[in-house]
Write a protein that holds these residues in place. Structure first.
Motif, PDB file in Angstrom:
ATOM      1  N   GLU A   1      15.409   8.019   0.322  1.00 28.62           N
ATOM      2  CA  GLU A   1      16.389   6.515   0.678  1.00 28.62           C
ATOM      3  C   GLU A   1      16.053   5.340  -0.541  1.00 28.62           C
ATOM      4  O   GLU A   1      16.583   4.383   0.423  1.00 28.62           O
ATOM      5  N   ASP A   2      14.988   5.003  -0.959  1.00 27.64           N
ATOM      6  CA  ASP A   2      14.882   4.010  -1.588  1.00 27.64           C
ATOM      7  C   ASP A   2      14.642   3.046  -0.514  1.00 27.64           C
ATOM      8  O   ASP A   2      15.263   1.643  -0.676  1.00 27.64           O
ATOM      9  N   LEU A   3      13.593   2.956   0.433  1.00 27.86           N
ATOM     10  CA  LEU A   3      13.887   2.212   1.299  1.00 27.86           C
ATOM     11  C   LEU A   3      12.392   1.310   0.493  1.00 27.86           C
ATOM     12  O   LEU A   3      11.153   1.762  -0.123  1.00 27.86           O
ATOM     13  N   THR A   4      12.354   0.017   1.357  1.00 28.03           N
ATOM     14  CA  THR A   4      10.694  -0.996   0.488  1.00 28.03           C
ATOM     15  C   THR A   4      10.000  -0.379   1.631  1.00 28.03           C
ATOM     16  O   THR A   4      10.339  -0.273   2.584  1.00 28.03           O
ATOM     17  N   TYR A   5       9.100  -0.649   0.885  1.00 26.94           N
ATOM     18  CA  TYR A   5       7.448  -0.767   2.184  1.00 26.94           C
ATOM     19  C   TYR A   5       7.420  -1.821   3.618  1.00 26.94           C
ATOM     20  O   TYR A   5       7.875  -1.449   4.443  1.00 26.94           O
ATOM     21  N   ALA A   6       8.041  -2.566   3.226  1.00 27.59           N
ATOM     22  CA  ALA A   6       8.763  -3.882   4.207  1.00 27.59           C
ATOM     23  C   ALA A   6      10.070  -2.868   5.432  1.00 27.59           C
ATOM     24  O   ALA A   6       9.798  -3.047   6.521  1.00 27.59           O
ATOM     25  N   GLU A   7      11.123  -2.271   4.780  1.00 27.17           N
ATOM     26  CA  GLU A   7      11.843  -1.995   5.723  1.00 27.17           C
ATOM     27  C   GLU A   7      11.607  -0.461   6.272  1.00 27.17           C
ATOM     28  O   GLU A   7      12.016  -0.152   6.935  1.00 27.17           O
ATOM     29  N   ILE A   8      10.690   0.376   5.377  1.00 29.36           N
ATOM     30  CA  ILE A   8       9.650   1.615   5.869  1.00 29.36           C
ATOM     31  C   ILE A   8       9.437   1.260   7.255  1.00 29.36           C
ATOM     32  O   ILE A   8       9.308   2.043   8.387  1.00 29.36           O
ATOM     33  N   ALA A   9       8.413  -0.186   7.101  1.00 25.79           N
ATOM     34  CA  ALA A   9       8.132   0.011   8.340  1.00 25.79           C
ATOM     35  C   ALA A   9       8.366  -0.632   9.182  1.00 25.79           C
ATOM     36  O   ALA A   9       8.115  -0.431  10.959  1.00 25.79           O
ATOM     37  N   ALA A  10       9.975  -1.103   9.197  1.00 26.64           N
ATOM     38  CA  ALA A  10      10.436  -1.497   9.938  1.00 26.64           C
ATOM     39  C   ALA A  10      11.436  -0.553  10.849  1.00 26.64           C
ATOM     40  O   ALA A  10      11.489   0.344  12.040  1.00 26.64           O
ATOM     41  N   ALA A  11      11.368   0.551   9.801  1.00 29.06           N
ATOM     42  CA  ALA A  11      12.608   1.537  10.145  1.00 29.06           C
ATOM     43  C   ALA A  11      11.536   2.487  10.980  1.00 29.06           C
ATOM     44  O   ALA A  11      11.802   3.172  12.333  1.00 29.06           O
ATOM     45  N   THR A  12      10.026   2.312  11.052  1.00 32.91           N
ATOM     46  CA  THR A  12       9.134   3.374  11.881  1.00 32.91           C
ATOM     47  C   THR A  12       8.395   2.584  12.633  1.00 32.91           C
ATOM     48  O   THR A  12       7.198   3.288  13.604  1.00 32.91           O
ATOM     49  N   GLY A  13       7.995   1.663  12.907  1.00 33.58           N
ATOM     50  CA  GLY A  13       7.565   0.385  13.636  1.00 33.58           C
ATOM     51  C   GLY A  13       6.312   0.595  13.751  1.00 33.58           C
ATOM     52  O   GLY A  13       5.079   0.375  14.731  1.00 33.58           O
ATOM     53  N   VAL A  14       6.201   0.757  12.131  1.00 29.74           N
ATOM     54  CA  VAL A  14       4.050   0.456  12.395  1.00 29.74           C
ATOM     55  C   VAL A  14       4.219  -0.911  10.728  1.00 29.74           C
ATOM     56  O   VAL A  14       5.222  -1.441  10.217  1.00 29.74           O
ATOM     57  N   ASN A  15       2.929  -0.957  10.797  1.00 24.24           N
ATOM     58  CA  ASN A  15       2.894  -2.208   9.652  1.00 24.24           C
ATOM     59  C   ASN A  15       2.951  -1.405   8.286  1.00 24.24           C
ATOM     60  O   ASN A  15       2.939   0.038   8.165  1.00 24.24           O
ATOM     61  N   GLU A  16       3.271  -2.962   7.282  1.00 19.89           N
ATOM     62  CA  GLU A  16       3.124  -2.198   5.206  1.00 19.89           C
ATOM     63  C   GLU A  16       2.012  -1.153   4.791  1.00 19.89           C
ATOM     64  O   GLU A  16       1.791  -0.775   4.526  1.00 19.89           O
TER      65      GLU A  16
ATOM     66  N   ALA B   1      -3.747   2.070  -4.357  1.00 20.33           N
ATOM     67  CA  ALA B   1      -3.344   1.064  -5.539  1.00 20.33           C
ATOM     68  C   ALA B   1      -2.681   1.995  -6.408  1.00 20.33           C
ATOM     69  O   ALA B   1      -1.292   1.019  -7.111  1.00 20.33           O
ATOM     70  N   LEU B   2      -3.268   3.229  -7.105  1.00 20.28           N
ATOM     71  CA  LEU B   2      -1.306   3.517  -7.812  1.00 20.28           C
ATOM     72  C   LEU B   2      -0.411   3.423  -6.756  1.00 20.28           C
ATOM     73  O   LEU B   2       0.378   3.601  -7.939  1.00 20.28           O
ATOM     74  N   SER B   3      -0.276   4.647  -5.865  1.00 21.30           N
ATOM     75  CA  SER B   3       1.170   4.167  -5.415  1.00 21.30           C
ATOM     76  C   SER B   3       1.866   3.038  -5.124  1.00 21.30           C
ATOM     77  O   SER B   3       3.093   2.404  -5.038  1.00 21.30           O
ATOM     78  N   ALA B   4       1.179   2.400  -4.876  1.00 19.09           N
ATOM     79  CA  ALA B   4       1.573   1.068  -4.672  1.00 19.09           C
ATOM     80  C   ALA B   4       2.262   0.239  -5.493  1.00 19.09           C
ATOM     81  O   ALA B   4       3.539  -0.359  -6.335  1.00 19.09           O
ATOM     82  N   LEU B   5       1.746   0.778  -7.240  1.00 14.37           N
ATOM     83  CA  LEU B   5       2.154   0.120  -8.482  1.00 14.37           C
ATOM     84  C   LEU B   5       2.927   1.332  -8.605  1.00 14.37           C
ATOM     85  O   LEU B   5       3.955   0.444  -9.178  1.00 14.37           O
ATOM     86  N   LEU B   6       3.120   2.072  -8.362  1.00 15.31           N
ATOM     87  CA  LEU B   6       4.637   2.734  -8.943  1.00 15.31           C
ATOM     88  C   LEU B   6       5.169   1.771  -8.222  1.00 15.31           C
ATOM     89  O   LEU B   6       6.756   2.765  -8.665  1.00 15.31           O
ATOM     90  N   ASP B   7       5.668   1.722  -6.639  1.00 14.54           N
ATOM     91  CA  ASP B   7       7.290   0.953  -5.515  1.00 14.54           C
ATOM     92  C   ASP B   7       6.555   0.079  -6.191  1.00 14.54           C
ATOM     93  O   ASP B   7       7.375  -0.738  -5.763  1.00 14.54           O
ATOM     94  N   GLY B   8       6.142  -1.052  -7.545  1.00 17.00           N
ATOM     95  CA  GLY B   8       5.737  -1.906  -7.537  1.00 17.00           C
ATOM     96  C   GLY B   8       6.014  -3.143  -6.244  1.00 17.00           C
ATOM     97  O   GLY B   8       5.801  -4.288  -5.922  1.00 17.00           O
TER      98      GLY B   8
ATOM     99  N   MET C   1      22.946   2.590  -2.729  1.00 17.68           N
ATOM    100  CA  MET C   1      24.015   1.434  -2.809  1.00 17.68           C
ATOM    101  C   MET C   1      23.467  -0.002  -2.217  1.00 17.68           C
ATOM    102  O   MET C   1      23.564   0.482  -0.255  1.00 17.68           O
ATOM    103  N   ARG C   2      22.844  -0.983  -2.272  1.00 14.73           N
ATOM    104  CA  ARG C   2      22.315  -1.790  -0.806  1.00 14.73           C
ATOM    105  C   ARG C   2      24.290  -2.469  -0.893  1.00 14.73           C
ATOM    106  O   ARG C   2      24.178  -3.813  -2.027  1.00 14.73           O
ATOM    107  N   GLU C   3      23.813  -2.426   0.751  1.00 16.90           N
ATOM    108  CA  GLU C   3      25.608  -3.542   1.173  1.00 16.90           C
ATOM    109  C   GLU C   3      24.884  -4.911   0.763  1.00 16.90           C
ATOM    110  O   GLU C   3      23.486  -5.491   1.551  1.00 16.90           O
TER     111      GLU C   3
END
Lengths: 152, 184
Positions: free
Chosen positions: B146-161, A13-20, B1-3
């Motif tokens: 690389e500053d990817l979001t959880y959703a982007e990391i999930a897509a890039a690695t083939g796992v769920n968020e 949860a703290l980790s996800a908080l850090l990431d927003g 930088m986000r395109e």
């Protein structure tokens, strides 16, 4: 209220908080807890410092042009053909092969019926088919002497 | 930088149609990011150079399968991630080299002592990242570097968020321990 370890959120949860990456309500709850819990507050600060360190990791830009290196290894892309409408003309392309297939089947069926002595046997047949008779035209066997029946 | 989607899509669409010049633009734009990711995944500069080229060749071959609704950089990191993971699986042991010694960065501080401490900290951080299990290393690099979001990391690695969240938490817990030891 005294904070206890049972009230502390997990590292996840703290980790996800850090990431927003928490929902608005979860974010408020976890952030509020971290603000007053010495253990979670310290853990959250450590995560922030860790992030700052990770983002200073160095990287030397490549001094080579990867595009030039791989250019000759890129397989030519087949140009996509526009979708063709179904056309009657397409059937004409298959006509020669189709006629040949029909002819082959018909010949095979005719020969088969002859061998079986079926209805086709009574049908007028081409003269050339006589070479397949047991007694060829003129009673002569074009082949080896064993063709001739032995007289007892 | 986000395109913005229209910017990247135009070049990708041309590259997908076989425009090599457009693809070269994409390669030059992303080569540094892909290389640094692969480099920290496999730990060897020579191998990372080979794998970076391999990833871009695979991306060219797979371009016909790219769809405009997918972020190109996420799709590209999927290929880079698979390429690095395949290389790691082929190994028996992880060979790690001190990456930070190969960097030629301008010093953050003119103080020699501060420079030395900074260098030691980076070296320790690199070592700690290299010791992470490959899946955690992959997640932390995609998130923090690389500053990817959880959703982007999930897509890039083939796992769920949820799995991304878990891997990041475990990676951070392990790295935090190293962080504390270095500071001590």
């Amino acid at each position: 209220m005294t904070q206890t370890m049972d009230d502390c959120p997990r590292m996840e949860a703290l980790s996800a908080l850090l990431d927003g990456e928490l929902s608005a309500s979860e974010d408020a709850e976890i952030a509020g807890h971290a603000a007053v819990c010495p253990v979670c507050g310290a853990a959250f600060r450590t995560l922030g410092e860790l992030r700052a360190s990770l983002r200073t990791l160095g990287h030397t830009p490549l001094n080579v042009d990867i595009a030039s290196l791989i250019e000759h290894r890129l397989a030519p892309r087949a140009h996509a053909r526009p979708a063709r409408r179904r056309s009657r003309l397409r059937w004409l392309d298959l006509a020669p092969a189709g006629l040949g297939a029909v002819g082959a089947l018909a010949t095979g069926a005719y020969l088969g019926l002859l061998l079986a002595g079926g209805p086709a046997a009574g049908v007028a047949r081409p003269a050339a088919m006589a070479v397949f008779d047991a007694a060829p035209p003129g009673g002569l066997c074009a082949g080896i002497p064993s063709c001739y029946p032995r007289r007892r | 930088m986000r395109e913005t989607a229209p910017d990247q899509n135009a070049e990708v669409v041309r590259a997908r149609a076989g425009d090599r010049a457009a693809y070269a633009v994409l390669v030059r734009r992303y080569q540094d990011r892909v290389h640094r990711f692969i480099l920290r995944m496999v730990g060897s500069r020579d191998e990372a150079m080979d794998l970076t080229q391999e990833a871009f060749i695979k991306a060219w071959q797979a371009l016909p399968d790219w769809r405009p609704e997918a972020q190109f950089h996420t799709w590209l990191f999927r290929i880079a991630s698979n390429t690095a993971m395949d290389a790691l699986r082929r190994r028996r042991t992880v060979e790690w080299v001190a990456l930070e010694e190969q960097f030629d960065r301008a010093a953050d501080s003119p103080d020699p002592q501060a420079q030395l401490e900074s260098k030691q900290r980076l070296k320790a951080m690199d070592a700690a990242i290299a010791k992470l299990p490959a899946e955690q290393r992959e997640a932390i690099l995609l998130r923090e570097v690389e500053d990817l979001t959880y959703a982007e990391i999930a897509a890039a690695t083939g796992v769920n968020e949820g799995t991304v969240k878990s891997r990041l938490a475990r990676a951070r817990a392990a790295l935090s321990e190293q962080f504390k030891r270095t500071d001590a």
